[in-house]
Design a protein around this motif. Structure first.
Motif, PDB file in Angstrom:
ATOM      1  N   ALA A 166     -15.481   3.051  12.787  1.00  0.00           N
ATOM      2  CA  ALA A 166     -15.785   4.040  13.827  1.00  0.00           C
ATOM      3  C   ALA A 166     -14.504   4.482  14.503  1.00  0.00           C
ATOM      4  CB  ALA A 166     -16.749   3.465  14.857  1.00  0.00           C
ATOM      5  N   VAL A 167     -14.416   5.777  14.776  1.00  0.00           N
ATOM      6  CA  VAL A 167     -13.340   6.350  15.584  1.00  0.00           C
ATOM      7  C   VAL A 167     -13.986   7.327  16.557  1.00  0.00           C
ATOM      8  CG1 VAL A 167     -11.221   7.723  15.622  1.00  0.00           C
ATOM      9  CG2 VAL A 167     -11.637   6.140  13.725  1.00  0.00           C
ATOM     10  N   ALA A 168     -13.720   7.135  17.838  1.00  0.00           N
ATOM     11  CA  ALA A 168     -14.249   8.021  18.881  1.00  0.00           C
ATOM     12  C   ALA A 168     -15.760   8.195  18.767  1.00  0.00           C
ATOM     13  CB  ALA A 168     -13.546   9.376  18.828  1.00  0.00           C
ATOM     14  N   GLY A 169     -16.459   7.106  18.478  1.00  0.00           N
ATOM     15  CA  GLY A 169     -17.909   7.133  18.438  1.00  0.00           C
ATOM     16  C   GLY A 169     -18.520   7.643  17.158  1.00  0.00           C
ATOM     17  N   ARG A 170     -17.717   8.135  16.210  1.00  0.00           N
ATOM     18  CA  ARG A 170     -18.204   8.623  14.918  1.00  0.00           C
ATOM     19  C   ARG A 170     -18.052   7.544  13.865  1.00  0.00           C
ATOM     20  NH1 ARG A 170     -21.144  13.327  13.691  1.00  0.00           N
ATOM     21  NH2 ARG A 170     -20.542  15.006  15.106  1.00  0.00           N
ATOM     22  N   LEU A 171     -19.036   7.425  12.973  1.00  0.00           N
ATOM     23  CA  LEU A 171     -18.985   6.413  11.923  1.00  0.00           C
ATOM     24  C   LEU A 171     -18.457   7.000  10.622  1.00  0.00           C
ATOM     25  CD1 LEU A 171     -20.574   4.807  13.989  1.00  0.00           C
ATOM     26  CD2 LEU A 171     -22.081   4.019  12.153  1.00  0.00           C
ATOM     27  N   TYR A 172     -17.710   6.160   9.901  1.00  0.00           N
ATOM     28  CA  TYR A 172     -17.080   6.569   8.652  1.00  0.00           C
ATOM     29  C   TYR A 172     -17.304   5.514   7.576  1.00  0.00           C
ATOM     30  CZ  TYR A 172     -14.719  10.139  11.373  1.00  0.00           C
ATOM     31  OH  TYR A 172     -14.471  11.217  12.183  1.00  0.00           O
ATOM     32  N   LEU A 173     -17.438   5.993   6.364  1.00  0.00           N
ATOM     33  CA  LEU A 173     -17.442   5.133   5.177  1.00  0.00           C
ATOM     34  C   LEU A 173     -15.997   5.002   4.726  1.00  0.00           C
ATOM     35  CD1 LEU A 173     -18.858   3.791   2.635  1.00  0.00           C
ATOM     36  CD2 LEU A 173     -18.781   6.085   1.634  1.00  0.00           C
ATOM     37  N   ARG A 174     -15.516   3.769   4.568  1.00  0.00           N
ATOM     38  CA  ARG A 174     -14.145   3.559   4.102  1.00  0.00           C
ATOM     39  C   ARG A 174     -14.169   2.887   2.732  1.00  0.00           C
ATOM     40  NH1 ARG A 174     -10.360  -0.726   6.979  1.00  0.00           N
ATOM     41  NH2 ARG A 174     -11.218  -1.996   5.280  1.00  0.00           N
ATOM     42  N   ILE A 175     -13.448   3.471   1.788  1.00  0.00           N
ATOM     43  CA  ILE A 175     -13.347   2.908   0.451  1.00  0.00           C
ATOM     44  C   ILE A 175     -11.887   2.624   0.123  1.00  0.00           C
ATOM     45  CG2 ILE A 175     -15.445   4.035  -0.410  1.00  0.00           C
ATOM     46  CD1 ILE A 175     -13.514   6.060  -1.819  1.00  0.00           C
ATOM     47  N   CYS A 176     -11.687   1.678  -0.776  1.00  0.00           N
ATOM     48  CA  CYS A 176     -10.354   1.290  -1.213  1.00  0.00           C
ATOM     49  C   CYS A 176     -10.293   1.294  -2.733  1.00  0.00           C
ATOM     50  CB  CYS A 176     -10.002  -0.115  -0.721  1.00  0.00           C
ATOM     51  SG  CYS A 176     -10.021  -0.308   1.079  1.00  0.00           S
ATOM     52  N   ALA A 177      -9.075   1.346  -3.256  1.00  0.00           N
ATOM     53  CA  ALA A 177      -8.856   1.242  -4.700  1.00  0.00           C
ATOM     54  C   ALA A 177      -7.689   0.314  -4.950  1.00  0.00           C
ATOM     55  CB  ALA A 177      -8.581   2.614  -5.310  1.00  0.00           C
ATOM     56  N   HIS A 178      -7.895  -0.643  -5.853  1.00  0.00           N
ATOM     57  CA  HIS A 178      -6.786  -1.523  -6.245  1.00  0.00           C
ATOM     58  C   HIS A 178      -6.715  -1.575  -7.767  1.00  0.00           C
ATOM     59  CE1 HIS A 178      -3.722  -4.618  -5.877  1.00  0.00           C
ATOM     60  NE2 HIS A 178      -3.714  -4.402  -4.568  1.00  0.00           N
ATOM     61  N   LEU A 236       0.825  -1.207   0.000  1.00  0.00           N
ATOM     62  CA  LEU A 236       0.000   0.000   0.000  1.00  0.00           C
ATOM     63  C   LEU A 236       0.858   1.256   0.000  1.00  0.00           C
ATOM     64  CD1 LEU A 236      -2.839   1.333   0.246  1.00  0.00           C
ATOM     65  CD2 LEU A 236      -2.546   1.191   2.736  1.00  0.00           C
ATOM     66  N   VAL A 237       1.913   1.255   0.808  1.00  0.00           N
ATOM     67  CA  VAL A 237       2.808   2.412   0.902  1.00  0.00           C
ATOM     68  C   VAL A 237       4.236   1.951   0.646  1.00  0.00           C
ATOM     69  CG1 VAL A 237       1.305   3.608   2.530  1.00  0.00           C
ATOM     70  CG2 VAL A 237       3.136   2.141   3.402  1.00  0.00           C
ATOM     71  N   ASP A 238       5.098   2.873   0.264  1.00  0.00           N
ATOM     72  CA  ASP A 238       6.521   2.569   0.157  1.00  0.00           C
ATOM     73  C   ASP A 238       7.025   2.230   1.554  1.00  0.00           C
ATOM     74  OD1 ASP A 238       6.196   3.299  -2.468  1.00  0.00           O
ATOM     75  OD2 ASP A 238       7.183   5.236  -2.265  1.00  0.00           O
ATOM     76  N   LEU A 239       7.731   1.116   1.674  1.00  0.00           N
ATOM     77  CA  LEU A 239       8.044   0.604   3.006  1.00  0.00           C
ATOM     78  C   LEU A 239       9.539   0.330   3.140  1.00  0.00           C
ATOM     79  CD1 LEU A 239       6.925  -0.282   5.729  1.00  0.00           C
ATOM     80  CD2 LEU A 239       6.382  -2.508   4.743  1.00  0.00           C
ATOM     81  N   ALA A 291       4.529   2.509  -9.138  1.00  0.00           N
ATOM     82  CA  ALA A 291       3.588   3.192 -10.036  1.00  0.00           C
ATOM     83  C   ALA A 291       2.163   2.706  -9.785  1.00  0.00           C
ATOM     84  CB  ALA A 291       3.984   2.968 -11.488  1.00  0.00           C
ATOM     85  N   LEU A 292       1.992   1.422  -9.496  1.00  0.00           N
ATOM     86  CA  LEU A 292       0.668   0.896  -9.166  1.00  0.00           C
ATOM     87  C   LEU A 292       0.153   1.523  -7.879  1.00  0.00           C
ATOM     88  CD1 LEU A 292      -1.677  -1.183  -9.488  1.00  0.00           C
ATOM     89  CD2 LEU A 292      -0.269  -2.748  -8.103  1.00  0.00           C
ATOM     90  N   ARG A 293       1.013   1.617  -6.880  1.00  0.00           N
ATOM     91  CA  ARG A 293       0.589   2.211  -5.601  1.00  0.00           C
ATOM     92  C   ARG A 293       0.171   3.668  -5.794  1.00  0.00           C
ATOM     93  NH1 ARG A 293       5.139  -0.873  -4.097  1.00  0.00           N
ATOM     94  NH2 ARG A 293       6.521   0.940  -3.834  1.00  0.00           N
ATOM     95  N   GLN A 294       0.919   4.396  -6.612  1.00  0.00           N
ATOM     96  CA  GLN A 294       0.572   5.787  -6.870  1.00  0.00           C
ATOM     97  C   GLN A 294      -0.737   5.895  -7.639  1.00  0.00           C
ATOM     98  OE1 GLN A 294       4.134   7.059  -8.894  1.00  0.00           O
ATOM     99  NE2 GLN A 294       5.206   7.565  -6.989  1.00  0.00           N
ATOM    100  N   ARG A 295      -0.930   5.013  -8.601  1.00  0.00           N
ATOM    101  CA  ARG A 295      -2.170   5.019  -9.390  1.00  0.00           C
ATOM    102  C   ARG A 295      -3.363   4.720  -8.488  1.00  0.00           C
ATOM    103  NH1 ARG A 295      -6.297   0.976 -10.270  1.00  0.00           N
ATOM    104  NH2 ARG A 295      -7.292   1.444 -12.264  1.00  0.00           N
ATOM    105  N   ASN A 296      -3.235   3.701  -7.617  1.00  0.00           N
ATOM    106  CA  ASN A 296      -4.332   3.344  -6.724  1.00  0.00           C
ATOM    107  C   ASN A 296      -4.637   4.477  -5.747  1.00  0.00           C
ATOM    108  OD1 ASN A 296      -4.373   0.848  -7.972  1.00  0.00           O
ATOM    109  ND2 ASN A 296      -3.271  -0.206  -6.322  1.00  0.00           N
ATOM    110  N   ARG A 297      -3.595   5.138  -5.282  1.00  0.00           N
ATOM    111  CA  ARG A 297      -3.779   6.246  -4.355  1.00  0.00           C
ATOM    112  C   ARG A 297      -4.549   7.388  -5.018  1.00  0.00           C
ATOM    113  NH1 ARG A 297       0.989   8.926  -0.596  1.00  0.00           N
ATOM    114  NH2 ARG A 297      -0.401  10.219   0.690  1.00  0.00           N
ATOM    115  N   ALA A 298      -4.161   7.737  -6.224  1.00  0.00           N
ATOM    116  CA  ALA A 298      -4.846   8.821  -6.935  1.00  0.00           C
ATOM    117  C   ALA A 298      -6.309   8.478  -7.168  1.00  0.00           C
ATOM    118  CB  ALA A 298      -4.144   9.097  -8.259  1.00  0.00           C
ATOM    119  N   LEU A 299      -6.583   7.214  -7.485  1.00  0.00           N
ATOM    120  CA  LEU A 299      -7.958   6.782  -7.720  1.00  0.00           C
ATOM    121  C   LEU A 299      -8.786   6.888  -6.445  1.00  0.00           C
ATOM    122  CD1 LEU A 299     -10.139   5.537  -9.497  1.00  0.00           C
ATOM    123  CD2 LEU A 299      -9.142   3.268  -9.022  1.00  0.00           C
ATOM    124  N   ALA A 300      -8.232   6.422  -5.328  1.00  0.00           N
ATOM    125  CA  ALA A 300      -8.956   6.490  -4.053  1.00  0.00           C
ATOM    126  C   ALA A 300      -9.190   7.935  -3.634  1.00  0.00           C
ATOM    127  CB  ALA A 300      -8.192   5.742  -2.967  1.00  0.00           C
TER     128      ALA A 300
END
Length: 427
Positions: free
Chosen positions: A373-385, A219-222, A304-313
């Protein structure tokens, strides 16, 4: 990390063999490289990953080899094959092979570390309120058994910059702190933490750091050694697309003798890699297939794939947030190919509510997403591959508004009605 190009591989060909026209197969053209269910929009890759056909074929080859002569495989071949696979993975994530061992998943690796520590009553384990639920429970278990206390530093969302995470942890360091646990990429918020800065802060005070890198590989440069944590645990089945059951624990040069596997077996006392490599009879094919997953990742572009996926997300998340008239969970610079958007309205942070909203979005849009959820708040999480395109996200905002409508304030509902739909924004 070496990102040299490699041939892309597909379902019915040997790993490493080229496929005609494979280079550049991204978006929907790449879907047949996976065994994903047709007709579903797979926008939740970060949760459980998705193993390509070629990597599954590699795993099947290892399983067949294991079953052809189990005695020879386990007693003669497996130790060398494990170290070869570990060496390839170590090169990919930026550490030394002799300081990397395979584990089944990040949770088991984290448990191996914290159960190896000598904690006592009054000691403090410091983390943030973005900590993964299973890790929180693992820390609770250790606290219950030792009398240690868990301190969760609140990191307010939306997170403006990585310095907020460092500052939150620093504000909660005390003379009783014995361990700091930090997410490299938090599951609930999708926020990337400046883990090297956290390590520098804590090491400056003589405190060890355990990094939960469940989402980081692929996902990230490691570069684990550059981060400098005492222990770093990561999954290979998520963004690197290895088979399920492939993860690793990497240790620093000074921490290799202080951690032991959860199951103590024949190699106890023989050193870090020996103890983790030999904990009883088990199917090691997922680990042995990690090199094939690395080849596949590089074939699709690596960095390049990681960068492409990041831009899409990023593009999808910003468009959905605009349509919902709701903020992102953080500055986009803190997201990789996974992002969060706060759900409009007030919602109970319960598993039942997560499931209700998820199921409603799936029914309306045919999309797999995550509700966190973080600190009682709900979030929609999306991914791109690699297999996703911007059109995959077109119906998510409308489906989300429909799912949260009973709990959305009247003003927010009215604003949403006049807001451009996701399909218009993403066109």
């Amino acid at each position: 990390m070496n990102e040299a190009a490699a041939p892309i591989v597909s379902g019915d060909v040997p790993a490493g063999a080229p496929v005609t026209g494979g280079a550049g197969r991204l978006g929907h053209a790449a879907l047949d490289l996976w065994a994903l269910e047709p007709g579903t929009l797979h926008l939740n890759h970060g949760a459980f990953g998705g193993t390509p056909r070629a990597v599954l074929a590699e795993q099947a080859t290892w399983q067949a080899r294991m079953e052809a002569n189990p005695s020879r495989f386990f007693m003669g071949e497996l130790p060398g094959h494990l170290r070869t696979a570990a060496a390839e993975l170590a090169g990919f994530v930026g550490t030394a092979p002799e300081r990397l061992a395979f584990v089944e998943n990040t949770t088991s690796g984290i448990n191996a570390v914290i159960r190896s520590l000598d904690l006592t009553t009054g000691d403090e384990i410091l983390t943030t309120d973005h900590v993964y639920g299973a890790v929180r429970n693992s820390l609770r278990y250790i606290a219950d058994r030792t009398g240690a206390q868990i301190i969760e530093a609140p990191v307010a969302m939306p997170v403006s910059d990585g310095g907020a995470i460092v500052a939150a942890l620093e504000a909660h360091l005390t003379s009783r702190t014995r361990l700091v646990v930090v997410d490299h990429v938090a599951s609930a918020s999708a926020v990337i933490a400046p883990v090297a800065a956290v390590v520098a802060l804590c090491h400056g005070r003589g405190l060890p750091v355990l990094v939960d890198g469940a989402h980081a590989p692929g996902l990230v440069d490691l570069d684990i050694d550059a981060i400098g944590a005492d222990w770093y645990v990561g999954n290979c089945h998520k963004w690197l697309c290895a088979p399920k059951g492939a993860a690793f624990l990497a240790v620093s040069r000074t921490s290799s003798t202080s951690v032991h596997p959860l199951a103590i077996s024949h190699a106890y006392g023989q050193g870090f890699t020996a103890e983790f490599d030999k904990v009883g009879t088990r199917d090691a094919s997922a680990w042995l297939s990690v090199p094939a997953a690395i080849r596949f990742h590089r074939a699709l572009g690596g960095q390049a794939l990681r960068q492409r996926n990041r831009a899409l997300a990023h593009g999808a998340a910003i468009a959905i947030a605009d349509a919902l008239q709701s903020p992102l969970g953080a500055d986009p610079a803190l997201f990789a190919a996974m992002a969060t958007i706060r759900l409009p309205g007030e919602h109970p942070a319960t598993r039942g509510e997560f499931s209700r909203i998820h199921d409603a979005i799936f029914a309306a849009a045919g999309a797999e997403i995550a509700i966190t959820a973080v600190a009682g708040r709900l979030y929609l999480r999306i991914c791109a591959h690699a297999y996703n395109e911007i059109t995959d996200y077109a119906g998510i905002a409308a489906a989300t508004l429909k799912a949260v409508a009973p709990n959305t304030a009247e003003g927010a509902s009215g604003a949403a009605e006049g807001a451009p739909g996701a399909a218009e924004v993403l066109a």
